[in-house]
Design an enzyme around this catalytic site. Sequence first.
Site, PDB file in Angstrom:
ATOM      1  N   LYS A  32       8.695  28.987  52.812  1.00 25.08           N
ATOM      2  CA  LYS A  32       8.184  27.654  52.489  1.00 25.08           C
ATOM      3  C   LYS A  32       8.526  26.706  53.618  1.00 25.08           C
ATOM      4  O   LYS A  32       9.537  26.898  54.311  1.00 25.08           O
ATOM      5  CB  LYS A  32       8.829  27.148  51.193  1.00 25.08           C
ATOM      6  CG  LYS A  32       7.999  26.149  50.462  1.00 25.08           C
ATOM      7  CD  LYS A  32       6.878  26.814  49.690  1.00 25.08           C
ATOM      8  CE  LYS A  32       5.997  25.831  48.976  1.00 25.08           C
ATOM      9  NZ  LYS A  32       4.965  26.488  48.186  1.00 25.08           N
ATOM     10  N   GLY A  59      -7.889  18.781  37.555  1.00 26.67           N
ATOM     11  CA  GLY A  59      -7.897  18.562  38.996  1.00 26.67           C
ATOM     12  C   GLY A  59      -8.651  19.678  39.701  1.00 26.67           C
ATOM     13  O   GLY A  59      -9.606  20.245  39.155  1.00 26.67           O
ATOM     14  N   VAL A  84      -8.003  22.765  40.259  1.00 30.01           N
ATOM     15  CA  VAL A  84      -8.066  24.062  39.580  1.00 30.01           C
ATOM     16  C   VAL A  84      -8.642  23.907  38.170  1.00 30.01           C
ATOM     17  O   VAL A  84      -9.592  24.611  37.795  1.00 30.01           O
ATOM     18  CB  VAL A  84      -6.669  24.721  39.509  1.00 30.01           C
ATOM     19  CG1 VAL A  84      -6.752  26.073  38.801  1.00 30.01           C
ATOM     20  CG2 VAL A  84      -6.081  24.899  40.909  1.00 30.01           C
TER      21      VAL A  84
HETATM   22  P1  NAD Z   1      -4.461  18.472  41.107  1.00 31.15           P
HETATM   23  O1  NAD Z   1      -3.475  17.452  41.521  1.00 31.15           O
HETATM   24  O2  NAD Z   1      -5.781  18.549  41.782  1.00 31.15           O
HETATM   25  O3  NAD Z   1      -4.766  18.302  39.525  1.00 31.15           O
HETATM   26  C1  NAD Z   1      -3.802  18.035  38.559  1.00 31.15           C
HETATM   27  C2  NAD Z   1      -4.482  17.221  37.450  1.00 31.15           C
HETATM   28  O4  NAD Z   1      -3.559  17.094  36.370  1.00 31.15           O
HETATM   29  C3  NAD Z   1      -4.865  15.804  37.886  1.00 31.15           C
HETATM   30  O5  NAD Z   1      -6.225  15.540  37.523  1.00 31.15           O
HETATM   31  C4  NAD Z   1      -3.892  14.923  37.096  1.00 31.15           C
HETATM   32  O6  NAD Z   1      -4.455  13.653  36.758  1.00 31.15           O
HETATM   33  C5  NAD Z   1      -3.651  15.773  35.874  1.00 31.15           C
HETATM   34  N1  NAD Z   1      -2.420  15.492  35.125  1.00 31.15           N
HETATM   35  C6  NAD Z   1      -1.192  15.123  35.602  1.00 31.15           C
HETATM   36  N2  NAD Z   1      -0.315  14.994  34.588  1.00 31.15           N
HETATM   37  C7  NAD Z   1      -0.979  15.299  33.449  1.00 31.15           C
HETATM   38  C8  NAD Z   1      -0.613  15.374  32.087  1.00 31.15           C
HETATM   39  N3  NAD Z   1       0.629  15.108  31.668  1.00 31.15           N
HETATM   40  N4  NAD Z   1      -1.558  15.742  31.171  1.00 31.15           N
HETATM   41  C9  NAD Z   1      -2.830  16.006  31.571  1.00 31.15           C
HETATM   42  N5  NAD Z   1      -3.229  15.960  32.862  1.00 31.15           N
HETATM   43  C10 NAD Z   1      -2.321  15.608  33.790  1.00 31.15           C
HETATM   44  O7  NAD Z   1      -3.687  19.865  41.173  1.00 31.15           O
HETATM   45  P2  NAD Z   1      -4.331  21.325  41.251  1.00 31.15           P
HETATM   46  O8  NAD Z   1      -4.467  21.718  42.673  1.00 31.15           O
HETATM   47  O9  NAD Z   1      -5.503  21.407  40.330  1.00 31.15           O
HETATM   48  O10 NAD Z   1      -3.118  22.196  40.659  1.00 31.15           O
HETATM   49  C11 NAD Z   1      -2.817  22.189  39.277  1.00 31.15           C
HETATM   50  C12 NAD Z   1      -1.516  22.964  39.029  1.00 31.15           C
HETATM   51  O11 NAD Z   1      -1.681  24.309  39.491  1.00 31.15           O
HETATM   52  C13 NAD Z   1      -0.288  22.421  39.774  1.00 31.15           C
HETATM   53  O12 NAD Z   1       0.861  22.652  38.981  1.00 31.15           O
HETATM   54  C14 NAD Z   1      -0.223  23.289  41.021  1.00 31.15           C
HETATM   55  O13 NAD Z   1       1.079  23.370  41.537  1.00 31.15           O
HETATM   56  C15 NAD Z   1      -0.688  24.628  40.466  1.00 31.15           C
HETATM   57  N6  NAD Z   1      -1.276  25.513  41.474  1.00 31.15           N
HETATM   58  C16 NAD Z   1      -2.381  25.127  42.170  1.00 31.15           C
HETATM   59  C17 NAD Z   1      -2.925  25.975  43.131  1.00 31.15           C
HETATM   60  C18 NAD Z   1      -4.161  25.583  43.904  1.00 31.15           C
HETATM   61  O14 NAD Z   1      -4.791  26.469  44.519  1.00 31.15           O
HETATM   62  N7  NAD Z   1      -4.571  24.316  43.909  1.00 31.15           N
HETATM   63  C19 NAD Z   1      -2.341  27.245  43.362  1.00 31.15           C
HETATM   64  C20 NAD Z   1      -1.206  27.615  42.617  1.00 31.15           C
HETATM   65  C21 NAD Z   1      -0.689  26.752  41.664  1.00 31.15           C
END
Ligand code: NAD
Length: 345
Positions: free
Chosen positions: A64, A171, A173
């Site tokens: 990391k 978001g 994902v």
């Molecule tokens: P993102 O920031 O694009 O989306 C997160 C969404 O969650 C946002 O729309 C936010 O408004 C919403 N949110 C925050 N708190 C909330 C709550 N209490 N209740 C409901 N909604 C809430 O993030 P992402 O890239 O979509 O990733 C989502 C999760 O998946 C994260 O935990 C991230 O670490 C994990 N993840 C993502 C990836 C990737 O490829 N993007 C890979 C592995 C893990």
Amino acid sequence: MRRGARSGLFTMVAVHSTVRGPALGGCRLWHYDDARAAMRDVLRLSRAMTFKSAVAGLPLGGGKGIILAPDPAGPTRRGLRADALRDFGDTVEALGGKYVTAEDVGTSARDMEAIASRTSHVTGLSRRRGGSGDPSPWTALGVHEAIKVCCERVFGTPALRERTIAIAGLGHVGARVANLCAKDGATLLLTDVDRSKRELAGDLGAHWLEPDAALAAASDVYVPCALGGVLDHASAVRIGAPIVAGAANNQLADDDVAELLAQRGVLWAPDFVVNAGGIVNISVELEAQGYDPRRARTRVRGIGDTLQRIFDAAHATRATPLDAAMTLARERLAEAQAAAAIPRA
Ligand code: NAD
């Protein structure tokens, strides 16, 4: 840990393991109160990457990176970000390929291009640059696969037509997972703290819930796609679905919650197995043949097979899916360690 010559900011890289291959893990650009807190975080996150890649069967270790962003309220200057990214590139280069970086919280594919001006040990470049691009669609594909595997175990069929699926966090994902499940004909319950996401619910003909209501809503699958730590001893007893499978990292506030979920008859798909689609896709970028999205799709779908294997092992040994996943990762690490110890003829 080095102080950047251009930016004056600290850059850090933790290499937890190279037993299965180069240590791959994202570069986080984040503000921490002090360097010690950042150091603890980079070590913890690099260890998690070792297990995530091992359980997915990837020829990668765990690492990391962190760029310590200045206090957002404090003074900053034009060009600081670009300088910090180049400084981070120098830190990566100094490790000679033991660590390979990628995008993470606070960084983007564009930032990877800035890092690539200083080192070749960088992934997640745009498709235009021969890279694998945005990881989110691949993460979503893996989550969708995991949901189907869980449904097959609990309801006897992977089909989502008859299922009600509650997705928290729309978001990068979560919105894609919602689209994939909608295409399969599932009934969707959607929520996000950002109310502008309500539009997506309208587009997909889904029901909108307030964020507090999603976890306990009566559904077949609860899909956490927002922040970590959503499952603790209080929330685990309120879950309204027999299945939890989502992308959010570190869903369990502590490991004991896995036991509590199992006792309550809730099938929890370990987050670090379910959300590996992004890194599986990146591993295809590192293969000698070069990146190919069709190969990536097949590999990401393999997350379903890994999950089946974990659930089978958990059932056979009366372990939780978390314990079974960690056992599989440790076995894969031990195999690689043993193979490395055998002298070549
Ligand atoms: P993102 O920031 O694009 O989306 C997160 C969404 O969650 C946002 O729309 C936010 O408004 C919403 N949110 C925050 N708190 C909330 C709550 N209490 N209740 C409901 N909604 C809430 O993030 P992402 O890239 O979509 O990733 C989502 C999760 O998946 C994260 O935990 C991230 O670490 C994990 N993840 C993502 C990836 C990737 O490829 N993007 C890979 C592995 C893990």
